[in-house]
Design an enzyme around this catalytic site. Structure first.
Site, PDB file in Angstrom:
ATOM      1  N   TRP A 322     104.141  19.073  84.536  1.00 55.37           N
ATOM      2  CA  TRP A 322     104.785  19.908  86.316  1.00 55.37           C
ATOM      3  C   TRP A 322     106.460  20.547  86.066  1.00 55.37           C
ATOM      4  CZ3 TRP A 322     108.253  19.474  89.652  1.00 55.37           C
ATOM      5  CH2 TRP A 322     108.614  19.657  91.146  1.00 55.37           C
ATOM      6  N   HIS A 323     107.259  19.088  85.236  1.00 53.62           N
ATOM      7  CA  HIS A 323     108.635  20.125  85.038  1.00 53.62           C
ATOM      8  C   HIS A 323     108.941  21.598  84.744  1.00 53.62           C
ATOM      9  CE1 HIS A 323     109.218  16.104  87.026  1.00 53.62           C
ATOM     10  NE2 HIS A 323     109.957  16.356  87.451  1.00 53.62           N
ATOM     11  N   GLY A 324     108.265  21.690  83.640  1.00 54.28           N
ATOM     12  CA  GLY A 324     108.641  22.906  82.685  1.00 54.28           C
ATOM     13  C   GLY A 324     107.457  23.285  81.202  1.00 54.28           C
TER      14      GLY A 324
END
Length: 472
Positions: A322-324
Site C-alpha cells: 500500500w505504501h508504494g
C-alpha cells in the site's frame, strides 16, 4: 496545496473567517462551502486529478445506494471493490507490474518492450480510495446505512485536512459530524491551534532539518563511515515520524477549527515496548483499516494459530505494498511480519494494549527502557529498507554500518533536534491531543512564542519540502 506553504497560511484563515461569518447560516451552506474549498485545495496540485477524485466519490456513493436497494448485494459489493482497486492499481501500480513482468520474462530469455505510463501519481489516491472502500464495506456488513445526500458524502471523502494523507476516516465516525450543524467552540479552536503549532514544529523544525542530512547520507552512503550511517538511519526514523505525525497534528488541528474531530493516527509509537504495541500506535487509522477489512474477514486469529500466522503475513505484506510500488516496501512489510511472529506464537501480541509506558513516573524503569530501545532499533533497521531505492542498497547500507563504526559521525550536530523532540514527546505521552498545555499562562505564552519563532526561522518559503506520505 501544501500545509507548509505560504498559500495555505493564507487559505486557512480566509476559509475559517468565511466559514464562521458568512456560511454558518445552515448545515447545507456549511457543507457546500467546505466541499468547494476542499476541491480547490485538491485542485491546487493538478485540476485534472480533481476529476478523478469526483468520479471516485460518485461511484462509491452510487454503489452505497445500490447495496441497500437491490437483492444483488454481493455483485455490487465486488463491483465496487474491483472499481476502487482498478483505479488505484492503474495509477499507482501499473508501471511496477509492467516492469516486474518484463524483468521476469527477461530472466527467462524473452525480450520485451513494456509500455510505461508517464503520468504523476494522483496525490492522496490511496487515502481517498480507502475512505470510499470503508464506506461500502460498512454498508455491505450492515454497520451503517447509505447516505442519500451526495454533498454530505462528498465532504466525508474530500474534507481538505484529511484528503491527501489521512487519517483514514470511518463513515460511522465522521458522517454524523458532517450531518450535524457545527457551532463555533472557542475551546475546540484553541486545542486545534495548539495541535497545528506542534505539528508545524515537528514538520518544519525537526523533520525538514533532519531531511537534508538524511538525503546526503542515504544518497551517498558508500562515502560515509559506519557511525554516520547509523546516525542517518536514526535521523530518518525521527524524520518520518515527525513528518507524518506532524501532518496528522496539523490535519486534526485544522479540522477542530471547523468543528470536526478526526480519528487519532499516532500515539507516541517510539515509546512502544514491542512491535505489536508499535503497530497499535503507528498510523493507527491504516492499521485498524487492515484489521477490520482484511485480517478479520480472513478469519483473524480465531481459526487456529497457523491461519493467524498466514493472515498476519498477508496484512503486513499488503500494508507494505500500500505504501508504494516498490519491492522495498514489500520487504519492509515482511520484516515487520517476521518481527511480529514471535509475539503472536507466544501469545504476547496483546501485551501493553492499554498501559502507557511509565504512566505514573517521570522516567521509565530499566526493563521498559531496554524494551523501548530494542523496539526502536528494530523499527529503525526496517526503515532503512523503506528509505532505500532498492533492496540491494538497503543491505549494503546495513552492512556499511559495521565499517569504521567507532569513529566520530558526520552531521552529529543535528542530534540536539532529536533529543529535544524526544524529550517533548515523552512529556506529552499521556494524551496525544493535549499538547503544549501549561498551567502557568506566562510559561504557555513563552512556549508558543518560542515555537512560532523557530517555525518562522526554519520555514523555507521557496523550496518547500513535501510531506513524505503524499507520495502514497
Amino acid at each position: 496545496m501544501l500545509f507548509n506553504s505560504l498559500g495555505f497560511l493564507i487559505f486557512l484563515p480566509t476559509v475559517f473567517l468565511l466559514y464562521w461569518f458568512v456560511f454558518k447560516k445552515s448545515l447545507l451552506t456549511q457543507n457546500i462551502f467546505i466541499l468547494a474549498v476542499s476541491y480547490l485545495f485538491y485542485a491546487w496540485w493538478d485540476w485534472r486529478f480533481l476529476l478523478l477524485l469526483i468520479l471516485s466519490t460518485l461511484l462509491d456513493y452510487a454503489f452505497g445506494l445500490l447495496l441497500a436497494s437491490t437483492r444483488h448485494k454481493k455483485l455490487y459489493f465486488w463491483l465496487s471493490v474491483v472499481n476502487n482497486l482498478s483505479i488505484l492499481g492503474f495509477f499507482k501500480y501499473y508501471n511496477f507490474f509492467a516492469d516486474s513482468a518484463s524483468e521476469l520474462l527477461r530472466q527467462m530469455g524473452f525480450q520485451t518492450n513494456p509500455y510505461f505510463l508517464s503520468i504523476a501519481l494522483p496525490v492522496g489516491i490511496s487515502f481517498y480510495t480507502f475512505h470510499g472502500m470503508s464506506y461500502v464495506f460498512d454498508i455491505y456488513n450492515g454497520k451503517i446505512k447509505p447516505i442519500k445526500n451526495f454533498i454530505h458524502y462528498a465532504v466525508f471523502v474530500c474534507f481538505f485536512p484529511l484528503l491527501v494523507a489521512g487519517p483514514i476516516e470511518r463513515a460511522s465516525h465522521l458522517l454524523p459530524q458532517v450531518e450535524k450543524k457545527r457551532i463555533f467552540s472557542y475551546g475546540q479552536a484553541v486545542e486545534g491551534m495548539r495541535l497545528m503549532l506542534w505539528g508545524f514544529f515537528k514538520k518544519v523544525v525537526i523533520a525538514d532539518t533532519l531531511a537534508a542530512d538524511v538525503n546526503l547520507i542515504f544518497n551517498n552512503y558508500k562515502e560515509y563511515n559506519g557511525s554516520t550511517l547509523l546516525l542517518g538511519a536514526i535521523y530518518f526514523s525521527i524524520q518520518i515520524y515527525c513528518d507524518f505525525s506532524g501532518y496528522t497534528d496539523i490535519a486534526l488541528g485544522a479540522a477542530k477549527l471547523f468543528g470536526f474531530e478526526l480519528l487519532t493516527n499516532f500515539r507516541f509509537p517510539y515509546f512502544s515496548r514491542n512491535i505489536a504495541e508499535f503497530w497499535r500506535r503507528w498510523h493507527i487509522s491504516l492499521s485498524s483499516w487492515f484489521k477490520d477489512y482484511l485480517y478479520i474477514p480472513l478469519g483473524g486469529s480465531k481459526e487456529g494459530k497457523w491461519k493467524a500466522v498466514r493472515n498476519t503475513f498477508i496484512i503486513f505484506l499488503v500494508s507494505g505494498f500500500w505504501h508504494g510500488a516498490n519491492w522495498t516496501f514489500i520487504f519492509w512489510g515482511l520484516i515487520h511480519a517476521l518481527l511480529f511472529l514471535p509475539l503472536l506464537l507466544s501469545n504476547k501480541n496483546r501485551n501493553y494494549t492499554g498501559h502507557i509506558v511509565a504512566a505514573d513516573k517521570k522516567i521509565p524503569g530499566a526493563q521498559e527502557l531496554l524494551q523501548m530501545l530494542l523496539t526502536f532499533s528494530l523499527v529503525t533497521i526496517a526503515w532503512i529498507f523503506f528509505r532505500s531505492p532498492n533492496i540491494y542498497d538497503a543491505f549494503d547500507y546495513i552492512g556499511g554500518i559495521g565499517d569504521s563504526f567507532f569513529t566520530v559521525p558526520a552531521y552529529y550536530n543535528q542530534l540536539v533536534y532529536v533529543f529535544i523532540f524526544l524529550w517533548l514527546d515523552w512529556m506529552q505521552r499521556r494524551n496525544e491531543r493535549c499538547v503544549l498545555e501549561f498551567k502557568n499562562k506566562y510559561v504557555r505564552r513563552f512556549v508558543y512564542f518560542v515555537f512560532a519563532m523557530l517555525i518562522i526561522f526554519h520555514f523555507n518559503f521557496i523550496n518547500r519540502a513535501e510531506f513524505i506520505y503524499f507520495q502514497f
